[in-house]
Design an enzyme around this catalytic site. Structure first.
Site, mmCIF file in Angstrom:
data_model
loop_
_atom_site.group_PDB
_atom_site.id
_atom_site.type_symbol
_atom_site.label_atom_id
_atom_site.label_comp_id
_atom_site.label_asym_id
_atom_site.label_seq_id
_atom_site.Cartn_x
_atom_site.Cartn_y
_atom_site.Cartn_z
ATOM 1 C CB SER A 97 -1.285 15.228 -11.486
ATOM 2 O OG SER A 97 -2.027 16.196 -10.811
ATOM 3 C CB ILE A 147 -8.794 8.042 -19.826
ATOM 4 C CG1 ILE A 147 -7.855 9.258 -19.807
ATOM 5 C CG2 ILE A 147 -8.161 6.852 -20.564
ATOM 6 C CD1 ILE A 147 -7.475 9.846 -21.163
ATOM 7 C CE LYS A 201 -4.833 12.505 -8.779
ATOM 8 N NZ LYS A 201 -3.867 11.402 -8.808
ATOM 9 C CG ASP A 248 -1.980 1.024 1.230
ATOM 10 O OD1 ASP A 248 -1.718 2.157 0.784
ATOM 11 O OD2 ASP A 248 -3.096 0.719 1.672
#
Ligand code: COA
Length: 261
Positions: free
Chosen positions: A145, A192, A163, A68
């Site tokens: 980002s 996307i 971000k 993680d």
């Protein structure tokens, strides 16, 4: 589809956090197809194993390292194991991210923290653990980002804050690490197709159509279109680029974000 020369990353070691799926896995395929040895990191061993299997089925050199990104010792150990197996590190991609759409008033402190920790602290952890293994002329760090770093979005207070932090981390590290030969850049993938992020944010056809119509290029992008930018930024063709933020978003960041929700 790559416009890059075959073998461009032959023998190079590329380590990708959050590499089990989506854009990050496509980035692993893109570097692997150009000859790189790819180490992918993810927190779910089953998903990670399946991704490594898929890469190897394409004839690519790939290893998986479960950790993680919020757990510094675990990530540090993963990077060390990758270097032992694949050799000195050349490229780090900080791709691990979390997201869920929620108004700030419905977001618990822990929900906000989860995204801050995965995206921002996780990127710092990866960079911090990688630096000693990476520092040499030609090395590159790429952070995945998002346009949320530069534009406020409804239902995304946690992601916008995280971000924006990632991009300032990138610029700060570019300042500090340029002298060691390490370039650090940030990518903003827009909408996307076929990603968990978009399934969460614009999963229904009506929202997708609305967003596409408002975008300059009028379509969602592909994972490979993001991966090719990552390849460029890690390549010697980008040797004078550091501290930059590069949208690959069909022009969406030009028209803002109100169209998303
Ligand atoms: N709305 C509001 N709060 C939410 C939420 C949602 N849809 N999903 C999770 N949360 C909150 C949880 O309730 C929890 O807060 P609480 O303890 O006060 O109840 C907190 O977020 C952490 O959730 P948890 O599931 O324990 O965290 P996690 O570390 O396992 O998961 C997330 C992290 C929440 C970011 C999860 O969405 C995730 O794993 N995402 C990874 C995949 C992903 O988002 N990919 C797209 C990247 S663009």
């Amino acid at each position: 589809m790559s416009v890059f020369r075959e073998g461009l990353f032959q023998g190079k070691h590329v380590f990708i956090t959050g590499g089990s799926s989506g854009i990050n896995l496509q980035i692993a395929h893109a570097f692997g197809a150009l000859g790189a040895k790819v180490a992918i990191n993810g927190r779910k061993p089953d998903k990670l194993d399946a991704a490594v299997k898929g890469l190897r089925e394409q004839g690519l050199r790939a290893e998986g390292y479960a950790a993680d990104v919020r757990d510094y010792p675990a990530l540090d150990a993963a990077l060390a194991a990758a270097v032992t197996a694949l050799g000195p590190l050349d490229v780090l991609v900080c791709g691990a991210a979390g997201n869920f759409p929620a108004p700030a008033v419905a977001m618990s402190s822990n929900g906000f923290k989860a995204v801050m920790d995965i995206d921002l602290l996780g990127s710092f952890n990866a960079c911090r653990a990688a630096f000693e293994k990476l520092k040499k002329p030609g090395a590159a760090v790429i952070a995945i980002s998002a346009p949320q770093a530069g534009h406020p979005y409804m239902l995304q207070a946690h992601v916008c804050a995280a971000k924006a932090g990632v991009d300032m981390l990138v610029k700060s590290l570019a300042l500090e690490w340029g002298g060691a030969g390490v370039r650090v850049n940030s990518i903003w993938p827009g909408p996307i197709d076929d990603t968990e992020g978009m399934a969460r944010l614009a999963g229904d056809p009506e929202t997708k159509r609305k967003v596409e119509q408002a975008m300059p290029l009028q379509r969602f992008g592909t994972k490979d279109e993001v991966a090719q930018l990552a390849v460029f930024l890690a390549s010697d063709a980008a040797r004078y680029c550091t501290g930059g933020v590069y949208p690959v978003d069909g022009g969406m960041s030009l028209v803002g974000n109100a169209l998303m929700f």
